[in-house]
Motif scaffolding. Structure first.
Motif, mmCIF file in Angstrom:
data_model
loop_
_atom_site.group_PDB
_atom_site.id
_atom_site.type_symbol
_atom_site.label_atom_id
_atom_site.label_comp_id
_atom_site.label_asym_id
_atom_site.label_seq_id
_atom_site.Cartn_x
_atom_site.Cartn_y
_atom_site.Cartn_z
ATOM 1 N N LEU A 1 37.471 27.292 32.665
ATOM 2 C CA LEU A 1 38.572 27.622 31.773
ATOM 3 C C LEU A 1 38.041 28.500 30.646
ATOM 4 C CD1 LEU A 1 41.534 27.155 30.842
ATOM 5 C CD2 LEU A 1 40.666 25.223 29.507
ATOM 6 N N GLN A 2 38.574 29.708 30.528
ATOM 7 C CA GLN A 2 38.164 30.615 29.472
ATOM 8 C C GLN A 2 39.314 30.816 28.492
ATOM 9 O OE1 GLN A 2 36.479 33.809 32.193
ATOM 10 N NE2 GLN A 2 34.930 33.769 30.593
ATOM 11 N N ILE A 3 39.008 30.793 27.207
ATOM 12 C CA ILE A 3 40.023 30.924 26.175
ATOM 13 C C ILE A 3 39.833 32.252 25.451
ATOM 14 C CG2 ILE A 3 40.935 29.946 24.047
ATOM 15 C CD1 ILE A 3 40.052 27.222 25.000
ATOM 16 N N ALA A 4 40.869 33.081 25.453
ATOM 17 C CA ALA A 4 40.831 34.357 24.755
ATOM 18 C C ALA A 4 41.617 34.220 23.457
ATOM 19 C CB ALA A 4 41.425 35.462 25.626
ATOM 20 N N LEU A 5 40.944 34.385 22.328
ATOM 21 C CA LEU A 5 41.603 34.238 21.041
ATOM 22 C C LEU A 5 42.150 35.576 20.555
ATOM 23 C CD1 LEU A 5 39.193 31.813 19.139
ATOM 24 C CD2 LEU A 5 41.166 31.286 20.557
ATOM 25 N N GLN A 6 43.246 35.508 19.822
ATOM 26 C CA GLN A 6 43.896 36.717 19.327
ATOM 27 C C GLN A 6 44.117 36.622 17.826
ATOM 28 O OE1 GLN A 6 47.248 38.181 21.613
ATOM 29 N NE2 GLN A 6 48.333 38.710 19.726
ATOM 30 N N THR A 7 43.727 37.665 17.120
ATOM 31 C CA THR A 7 43.963 37.774 15.684
ATOM 32 C C THR A 7 45.153 38.692 15.460
ATOM 33 O OG1 THR A 7 41.621 37.460 15.167
ATOM 34 C CG2 THR A 7 42.965 38.546 13.497
ATOM 35 N N ARG A 8 46.072 38.271 14.591
ATOM 36 C CA ARG A 8 47.256 39.068 14.280
ATOM 37 C C ARG A 8 47.416 39.099 12.767
ATOM 38 N NH1 ARG A 8 53.219 38.183 14.173
ATOM 39 N NH2 ARG A 8 54.254 39.958 15.172
ATOM 40 N N VAL A 9 47.344 40.294 12.180
ATOM 41 C CA VAL A 9 47.446 40.417 10.723
ATOM 42 C C VAL A 9 48.527 41.428 10.371
ATOM 43 C CG1 VAL A 9 45.002 39.831 10.402
ATOM 44 C CG2 VAL A 9 45.674 42.229 10.549
ATOM 45 N N LYS A 10 49.043 41.289 9.155
ATOM 46 C CA LYS A 10 50.078 42.205 8.686
ATOM 47 C C LYS A 10 49.483 43.577 8.398
ATOM 48 C CE LYS A 10 52.593 38.347 6.716
ATOM 49 N NZ LYS A 10 52.806 37.530 5.505
ATOM 50 N N LEU A 11 50.230 44.588 8.746
ATOM 51 C CA LEU A 11 49.850 45.982 8.518
ATOM 52 C C LEU A 11 50.970 46.632 7.715
ATOM 53 C CD1 LEU A 11 48.483 48.760 8.968
ATOM 54 C CD2 LEU A 11 49.388 48.743 11.297
ATOM 55 N N PHE A 12 50.645 47.075 6.502
ATOM 56 C CA PHE A 12 51.648 47.673 5.632
ATOM 57 C C PHE A 12 51.415 49.178 5.521
ATOM 58 C CE2 PHE A 12 50.978 43.324 3.984
ATOM 59 C CZ PHE A 12 52.256 42.811 4.178
ATOM 60 N N TYR A 13 52.461 49.951 5.833
ATOM 61 C CA TYR A 13 52.412 51.381 5.542
ATOM 62 C C TYR A 13 52.913 51.552 4.119
ATOM 63 C CZ TYR A 13 53.779 56.253 5.208
ATOM 64 O OH TYR A 13 53.934 57.551 4.779
ATOM 65 N N ARG A 14 52.048 52.089 3.250
ATOM 66 C CA ARG A 14 52.364 52.251 1.835
ATOM 67 C C ARG A 14 52.457 53.739 1.520
ATOM 68 N NH1 ARG A 14 48.710 48.708 -1.798
ATOM 69 N NH2 ARG A 14 50.008 47.161 -0.720
ATOM 70 N N PRO A 15 53.675 54.265 1.347
ATOM 71 C CA PRO A 15 53.850 55.700 1.104
ATOM 72 C C PRO A 15 53.085 56.186 -0.121
ATOM 73 C CG PRO A 15 55.955 54.631 1.563
ATOM 74 C CD PRO A 15 54.954 53.540 1.392
ATOM 75 N N ALA A 16 52.717 57.443 -0.106
ATOM 76 C CA ALA A 16 51.947 58.020 -1.211
ATOM 77 C C ALA A 16 52.687 57.909 -2.534
ATOM 78 C CB ALA A 16 51.630 59.481 -0.899
ATOM 79 N N ALA A 17 54.019 57.949 -2.504
ATOM 80 C CA ALA A 17 54.808 57.912 -3.734
ATOM 81 C C ALA A 17 54.654 56.606 -4.495
ATOM 82 C CB ALA A 17 56.281 58.156 -3.413
ATOM 83 N N ILE A 18 54.265 55.515 -3.803
ATOM 84 C CA ILE A 18 54.134 54.222 -4.476
ATOM 85 C C ILE A 18 52.696 53.699 -4.435
ATOM 86 C CG2 ILE A 18 56.527 53.614 -4.002
ATOM 87 C CD1 ILE A 18 55.456 51.714 -1.822
ATOM 88 N N ALA A 19 51.766 54.531 -3.978
ATOM 89 C CA ALA A 19 50.364 54.107 -3.926
ATOM 90 C C ALA A 19 49.781 54.037 -5.330
ATOM 91 C CB ALA A 19 49.555 55.070 -3.070
ATOM 92 N N ALA A 20 48.889 53.062 -5.539
ATOM 93 C CA ALA A 20 48.243 52.919 -6.843
ATOM 94 C C ALA A 20 47.358 54.135 -7.104
ATOM 95 C CB ALA A 20 47.423 51.646 -6.882
ATOM 96 N N LYS A 21 47.348 54.582 -8.329
ATOM 97 C CA LYS A 21 46.508 55.725 -8.688
ATOM 98 C C LYS A 21 45.054 55.289 -8.789
ATOM 99 C CE LYS A 21 50.114 58.195 -11.237
ATOM 100 N NZ LYS A 21 51.184 57.298 -10.746
ATOM 101 N N THR A 22 44.156 56.095 -8.261
ATOM 102 C CA THR A 22 42.733 55.781 -8.255
ATOM 103 C C THR A 22 42.215 55.595 -9.677
ATOM 104 O OG1 THR A 22 42.436 57.085 -6.246
ATOM 105 C CG2 THR A 22 40.458 56.535 -7.507
ATOM 106 N N GLY A 23 41.546 54.460 -9.888
ATOM 107 C CA GLY A 23 40.953 54.189 -11.193
ATOM 108 C C GLY A 23 41.917 53.644 -12.219
ATOM 109 N N ALA A 24 43.205 53.544 -11.864
ATOM 110 C CA ALA A 24 44.199 53.049 -12.822
ATOM 111 C C ALA A 24 44.148 51.528 -12.890
ATOM 112 C CB ALA A 24 45.584 53.512 -12.411
#
Length: 260
Positions: free
Chosen positions: A127-150
């Protein structure tokens, strides 16, 4: 040979000296959520084979918010690869031109999936068990992205609660998704027994799912940030409206948190 698949979300981050729970998966991911910034062509994720003796195949794909497998506007490269024992590698999430068709004033939700495929056993009735990881993936548009260093205030602190009868409604006025994983009456009290982790969409409102009596007039909510951290917010209520203030101390993640 029979293969069983079950979901697991390995928690990899060490948070302020807190020991993270160990995953049973051989193939592990280097994060608990993925942010794809608008304006970027791709994002690279690190994966590793924790098994020191056996090679594994790593299969990856993306699903939309309805758990349907997709190949646009994001695609995984390579979709499958071999990882030698103890080896590390990378997976690239490539953005396609169709990203421009998504809402550009708020985040969009996807899910990144990583499944390990064990080597075929030469022993009968194995018996072999294959594990699966599932994580949230968020597309964050440039208009609302945090400013670098802010030095920006976490958007989760903009959450408010509205009391309606014996219920609290959580209001998210931001363009970001907010994941809540715990609710307590005070900083020291145990989790509200009926509370279940939930995610609030941008510009949305949800019922916390527990009575206002169970949370009192200074509820404490725990959210998950971009890095898998678990900061807390304590709410202070005036009439039927409650506003949030950050809690300086940080709680350790529990096994209950790993599935968020």
């Amino acid at each position: 040979m029979t293969r069983l698949t079950r979901n697991t979300l390995p928690l990899l981050a060490l948070l302020s000296g807190c020991a993270a729970p160990l995953s049973q998966a051989a193939v592990s991911l280097d994060r608990t959520r993925v942010i794809f910034p608008g304006g970027e062509k791709s994002v690279s994720l690190g994966i590793s084979n924790q098994n020191a003796q056996l090679p594994y195949l790593a299969q990856a794909w993306i699903e939309n918010e309805h758990a349907e497998k997709i190949t646009s506007p994001l695609v995984v490269l390579p979709p499958i690869q071999r990882l030698e024992a103890g080896a590390t590698s990378q997976i690239k999430i490539q953005g396609l031109p169709e990203l421009s068709l998504l809402a550009q004033d708020r985040e969009s939700l996807f899910y990144f999936n990583l499944r390990e495929i064990p080597p075929r056993s030469d022993k009968p009735n194995t018996l072999q068990i294959a594990l699966q990881t599932r994580v949230k993936l968020f597309y964050r548009p440039a208009a609302i992205a945090a400013k670098t260093g802010a030095n920006q205030t976490p958007w989760q602190e903009a959450l408010t609660l509205t009391r309606q009868g014996d219920r609290y409604l959580a209001n998210n006025p931001t363009p970001y998704f907010v994941t809540l994983i715990d609710a307590t009456k005070t900083l020291e009290s145990a989790s509200a027994s009926d509370f279940k982790p939930l995610m609030i969409a941008p510009k949305a409102q949800v019922d916390l799912g527990v009575s206002a009596k169970a949370l009192g007039d200074k509820p404490v909510l725990t959210y998950v940030n971009d890095y898998g951290g678990r900061p807390q917010l304590q709410f202070h209520c005036s009439a039927d409206t409650c506003t949030a203030k950050p809690v300086t101390s940080q709680r350790c993640p529990s096994s209950h948190d790993v599935l968020t």
